[in-house]
Design an enzyme around this catalytic site. Sequence first.
Site, PDB file in Angstrom:
ATOM      1  CE  LYS A  74      -3.882  -2.237   2.252  1.00 21.43           C
ATOM      2  NZ  LYS A  74      -4.415  -2.689   3.546  1.00 21.43           N
ATOM      3  CD  GLN A 118      -3.637  -4.546   6.532  1.00 20.24           C
ATOM      4  OE1 GLN A 118      -3.806  -3.472   5.947  1.00 20.24           O
ATOM      5  NE2 GLN A 118      -3.787  -5.698   5.939  1.00 20.24           N
ATOM      6  CG  ASP A 141     -10.068  -0.078   4.960  1.00 21.81           C
ATOM      7  OD1 ASP A 141      -9.822  -0.485   3.812  1.00 21.81           O
ATOM      8  OD2 ASP A 141      -9.348  -0.303   5.946  1.00 21.81           O
TER       9      ASP A 141
HETATM   10  N1  LIG Z   1      -8.109  -2.483   6.740  1.00 24.26           N
HETATM   11  C1  LIG Z   1      -7.870  -3.370   5.757  1.00 24.26           C
HETATM   12  N2  LIG Z   1      -8.132  -3.026   4.480  1.00 24.26           N
HETATM   13  C2  LIG Z   1      -7.897  -3.919   3.472  1.00 24.26           C
HETATM   14  O1  LIG Z   1      -8.147  -3.604   2.284  1.00 24.26           O
HETATM   15  C3  LIG Z   1      -7.338  -5.199   3.786  1.00 24.26           C
HETATM   16  C4  LIG Z   1      -7.088  -5.494   5.132  1.00 24.26           C
HETATM   17  N3  LIG Z   1      -7.367  -4.567   6.098  1.00 24.26           N
HETATM   18  N4  LIG Z   1      -6.578  -6.693   5.488  1.00 24.26           N
HETATM   19  C5  LIG Z   1      -6.217  -7.701   4.488  1.00 24.26           C
HETATM   20  C6  LIG Z   1      -7.044  -7.574   3.210  1.00 24.26           C
HETATM   21  C7  LIG Z   1      -6.465  -8.244   1.999  1.00 24.26           C
HETATM   22  N5  LIG Z   1      -6.173  -7.195   1.044  1.00 24.26           N
HETATM   23  C8  LIG Z   1      -5.506  -7.375  -0.178  1.00 24.26           C
HETATM   24  C9  LIG Z   1      -5.009  -6.341  -0.924  1.00 24.26           C
HETATM   25  C10 LIG Z   1      -4.291  -6.562  -2.099  1.00 24.26           C
HETATM   26  C11 LIG Z   1      -4.068  -7.848  -2.572  1.00 24.26           C
HETATM   27  C12 LIG Z   1      -3.270  -8.049  -3.816  1.00 24.26           C
HETATM   28  O2  LIG Z   1      -2.822  -7.117  -4.439  1.00 24.26           O
HETATM   29  N6  LIG Z   1      -3.048  -9.295  -4.283  1.00 24.26           N
HETATM   30  C13 LIG Z   1      -2.300  -9.585  -5.481  1.00 24.26           C
HETATM   31  C14 LIG Z   1      -0.986 -10.285  -5.210  1.00 24.26           C
HETATM   32  C15 LIG Z   1      -1.019 -11.459  -4.284  1.00 24.26           C
HETATM   33  C16 LIG Z   1       0.355 -12.092  -3.996  1.00 24.26           C
HETATM   34  O3  LIG Z   1       1.033 -12.498  -4.954  1.00 24.26           O
HETATM   35  O4  LIG Z   1       0.727 -12.196  -2.816  1.00 24.26           O
HETATM   36  C17 LIG Z   1      -3.161 -10.360  -6.465  1.00 24.26           C
HETATM   37  O5  LIG Z   1      -4.202 -10.898  -6.069  1.00 24.26           O
HETATM   38  O6  LIG Z   1      -2.817 -10.385  -7.632  1.00 24.26           O
HETATM   39  C18 LIG Z   1      -4.586  -8.891  -1.844  1.00 24.26           C
HETATM   40  C19 LIG Z   1      -5.300  -8.660  -0.674  1.00 24.26           C
HETATM   41  C20 LIG Z   1      -6.523  -5.997   1.601  1.00 24.26           C
HETATM   42  N7  LIG Z   1      -7.062  -6.152   2.814  1.00 24.26           N
END
Ligand SMILES: Nc1nc(=O)c2c([nH]1)NC[C@@H]1CN(c3ccc(C(=O)N[C@@H](CCC(=O)O)C(=O)O)cc3)C=[N+]21
Length: 314
Positions: A74, A118, A141
């Site tokens: 992020k 988070q 969020d």
């Molecule tokens: N307050 C809060 N807000 C959130 O938005 C939040 C959170 N907590 N806790 C965890 C989850 C999960 N999350 C993700 C964000 C980006 C990918 C992402 O970019 N994934 C890539 C790469 C995955 C990899 O290769 O590790 C993909 O799917 O292509 C995944 C999961 C946001 N979250």
Amino acid sequence: MASLSAAAASSADSATISADACAKVIDGKLVAKQIREEIAIEIAKMKDAIGVVPGLAVILVGSRKDSQTYVRNKKKACEAVGIKSYEVNLPEDTSEDEVLKHIATFNGDPSVHGILVQLPLPHHMNDENILNAVSIEKDVDGFHPLNIGRLAMQGRDPFFVPCTPKGCMELLHRYGVEIKGKRAVVIGRSNIVGMPAALLLQKANATVSIVHSKTKNPEEITRQADIVIAAVGVANLVRGSWIKPGASIIDVGINPVDDPESPRGYRLVGDVCYEEASKVAGAITPVPGGVGPMTIAMLLSNTLESAKRIHNFK
Ligand SMILES: Nc1nc(=O)c2c([nH]1)NC[C@@H]1CN(c3ccc(C(=O)N[C@@H](CCC(=O)O)C(=O)O)cc3)C=[N+]21
């Protein structure tokens, strides 16, 4: 619809391949990149015009590896578009009061336009107390109960739409998937994805069903859907047989499965069995490279939107 290429692929497999229609890939990584470029341009314009740089504060409690990775990503994404990020890292045993103090400071800080705590938080903390404390005008969020409640009401817009469901809708829009009058099924009913996704689809005039762990005939219901959003966190739950031919599939799941051949020892798969579903669906998001990158792009978008609203910049 057997074809030469399917037959040629492998004579041993050909008996099990009944169709090889290939769904269009909904490329979240590409769309997210486009959106980040659009955001960077808008941020530069705002900075030129009124001298304001959007600011995002991220609070991370504890030392979960996955959370640290998300927060790092992020931060990088913020820097790349010109958002200033403020990070607070607190130890696992931090008290709820201590976190609330940091939130209060950011609520009152005019250089901060978005605040993200988070998740998941350590078990000794009450999520609701924490999420309630974030100013609804900085709740990028979209997890504050008032923002969720407004999303559920007609004619009462929230300040922010949660990033992941917003990203799902953006993918449908940018790929020209018609929503109005269509049947949509959301699999999963979480506060952060399933429920808001269902509300957004309904706002866009789909007829929406929610399938969950107690649903008797999930396969039959899902097969009626022109649009499926899967957000349950169960690897490969949705099989090809669940999919209506030509349907648009948005797969929110990011599930690690053991894979000794991959460098990390695991690979990521969605809630939808991609190999099967992509033979039936009209369009489908991959995992990774689908919804994940969109979640971060929408966080940047919400942060920019917040700065524009606070500074009354159109
Ligand atoms: N307050 C809060 N807000 C959130 O938005 C939040 C959170 N907590 N806790 C965890 C989850 C999960 N999350 C993700 C964000 C980006 C990918 C992402 O970019 N994934 C890539 C790469 C995955 C990899 O290769 O590790 C993909 O799917 O292509 C995944 C999961 C946001 N979250």
